[in-house]
Scaffold this motif. Structure first.
Motif, mmCIF file in Angstrom:
data_model
loop_
_atom_site.group_PDB
_atom_site.id
_atom_site.type_symbol
_atom_site.label_atom_id
_atom_site.label_comp_id
_atom_site.label_asym_id
_atom_site.label_seq_id
_atom_site.Cartn_x
_atom_site.Cartn_y
_atom_site.Cartn_z
ATOM 1 N N LYS A 21 0.842 -1.203 0.000
ATOM 2 C CA LYS A 21 0.000 0.000 0.000
ATOM 3 C C LYS A 21 0.875 1.249 0.000
ATOM 4 C CE LYS A 21 -3.069 2.608 3.067
ATOM 5 N NZ LYS A 21 -3.693 2.637 4.419
ATOM 6 N N ILE A 52 1.339 4.476 -2.777
ATOM 7 C CA ILE A 52 1.230 5.890 -2.399
ATOM 8 C C ILE A 52 2.465 6.649 -2.864
ATOM 9 C CG2 ILE A 52 1.152 7.491 -0.436
ATOM 10 C CD1 ILE A 52 -0.485 5.302 1.053
ATOM 11 N N GLU A 109 2.479 7.103 -6.657
ATOM 12 C CA GLU A 109 1.573 8.163 -7.097
ATOM 13 C C GLU A 109 2.145 9.547 -6.769
ATOM 14 O OE1 GLU A 109 -1.612 9.795 -9.029
ATOM 15 O OE2 GLU A 109 -0.978 7.687 -8.968
ATOM 16 N N PHE A 117 -0.151 14.776 -1.319
ATOM 17 C CA PHE A 117 -0.806 13.484 -1.530
ATOM 18 C C PHE A 117 -0.417 12.499 -0.430
ATOM 19 C CE2 PHE A 117 -0.841 9.169 -3.324
ATOM 20 C CZ PHE A 117 -2.180 9.077 -3.706
ATOM 21 N N GLU A 151 -2.248 13.429 2.738
ATOM 22 C CA GLU A 151 -3.669 13.064 2.684
ATOM 23 C C GLU A 151 -3.889 11.576 2.954
ATOM 24 O OE1 GLU A 151 -4.677 14.414 -1.196
ATOM 25 O OE2 GLU A 151 -5.121 16.482 -0.558
ATOM 26 N N LYS A 152 -2.879 10.763 2.664
ATOM 27 C CA LYS A 152 -2.974 9.322 2.914
ATOM 28 C C LYS A 152 -2.530 8.949 4.329
ATOM 29 C CE LYS A 152 -4.519 8.289 -1.161
ATOM 30 N NZ LYS A 152 -5.895 7.748 -1.340
ATOM 31 N N TYR A 177 0.498 9.754 5.856
ATOM 32 C CA TYR A 177 1.922 9.453 6.048
ATOM 33 C C TYR A 177 2.804 10.702 5.958
ATOM 34 C CZ TYR A 177 0.729 4.504 5.551
ATOM 35 O OH TYR A 177 0.190 3.237 5.725
#
Length: 365
Positions: free
Chosen positions: A253, A257, A260, A285, A288-289, A291
């Protein structure tokens, strides 16, 4: 394609703004102005202590007796001044600074730009300037030709690294590093851009890592970060692989991330944007995830004659992206005790859209 040193010297002369000369002492700059095709070695250095670009006349290089013969062979500058402590060797002085002072006096130079803080005594005005560093950020066709050759070799190295790591259960980090370095060395690279980094398992949580004798275990993320010099110019590429070809659900996962984020920052690398804009595209980005705390470094940097050059692509960077800049884009997420992922590409700014120079596969897991 031959390097056009005359063009480089002329560009500096055209930007002296009334000064008598530009004096360079930073290793990357002296290589840029005299002998770009010689790699920096270890520790990184140059055969020349100073390069003087006067407003009138030809450039002058200053070197030591240690480097004299190599310097005369490799340098594009004909006027080489020598310093040495040894009385049996004919020279222009006992120190590089002494030769520099004698030379500027001989040439009636009393108002100069320099790439570092430089004190030359009474009557000599000096002003520090980043012009040559910034000039190097814009890559010419002869430079890009060499950079692409270096990247081609590191791409091959990453293909080899992937096969080695995915089937490398039981190997140590140091063994993996030795095999990769040997593979690239057999392809006639000049030298490594820096010490190859192999960070496995929980060690992959270290954004910079010194290779250990830790044994690769099935499912480990393994960060492989390296580059090579070819005709004086370098590459810098990072990929993350999983031992056995699969990682844990969490690490796979995280991989997606980071991948991307890598793409988003590359897309943001456009003329007129700031380094902050490029960094923010990927960092936002990742945040937002969930991390954001685990992306602990800047997004990238320039590269070419040196592995780290102007510009810096960081959260606070105000640098304006310009055509023909070559930079790295390398977001990462690092989870202490678990591992990490970093994906790094070498990217060229163009008039239309960013051009990814590195070709090693990254859409893997």
């Amino acid at each position: 394609m031959e390097i056009n040193y005359n063009q480089r010297w002329a560009q500096i002369k055209d930007n002296l703004r009334g000064k008598d000369a530009f004096v360079c002492s930073l290793a990357g700059n002296t290589r840029y102005l005299a002998n770009s095709e010689s790699p920096p070695g270890c520790p990184p250095s140059s055969t020349m202590n100073f390069v003087i670009i006067p407003s009138k006349g030809e450039p002058i290089g200053i070197t030591s007796s240690l480097e004299e013969h190599r310097c005369r062979k490799e340098s594009s500058i004909d006027d080489i001044r020598l310093w040495t402590h040894y009385p049996e060797i004919k020279s222009h002085g006992k120190t590089a600074k002494e030769v520099l002072k004698n030379t500027i006096k001989e040439k009636n130079i009393d108002n100069i730009y320099s790439d570092t803080k430089l004190s030359l005594g009474r009557g000599i005005k000096t002003k520090q300037s980043n012009f040559v560093n910034e000039m190097r950020a814009i890559k010419s066709p002869d430079e890009l030709e060499r950079i692409n050759k270096a990247i081609k070799q590191s791409d091959k190295g990453q293909e080899f690294a992937r096969n080695l790591v995915e089937s490398g259960e039981g190997l140590t980090e140091r063994e993996v590093r030795v095999e990769i370095d040997y593979f690239m060395g057999r392809n006639s690279v000049q030298e490594n851009s820096f010490s190859t980094i192999i960070a496995s398992g929980p060690n992959a949580a270290h954004s910079h890592h010194s290779n250990t004798n830790r044994t690769l275990e099935k499912g480990d993320p393994v960060i492989c970060d390296f580059g090579v010099f070819w005709e004086g110019y370098c590459s810098d590429i990072t990929r993350t692989y999983f031992v056995g070809g699969e990682g844990s659900d969490e690490m796979e996962k995280v991989y997606q991330i980071v991948l991307e984020a890598n793409k988003k920052s590359i897309e943001a690398l456009k003329i007129g944007k700031t380094g902050h804009d490029v960094d923010k595209a990927g960092r936002k980005f990742i945040s937002e995830k969930g991390y954001g705390r685990n992306f602990v470094h800047g997004t990238g940097h320039g590269f070419g004659l040196e592995i780290h050059e102007f510009p810096s692509i960081t959260y606070k960077s105000k640098v304006i992206v310009k055509n023909s800049m070559a930079v790295t884009i390398e977001p990462g997420i690092y989870l202490p005790g678990k591992g990490g992922v970093r994906i790094e590409d070498d990217v060229l700014v163009t008039q239309t859209k960013p051009k990814i120079l590195t070709k090693a596969k990254k859409e893997l897991y």
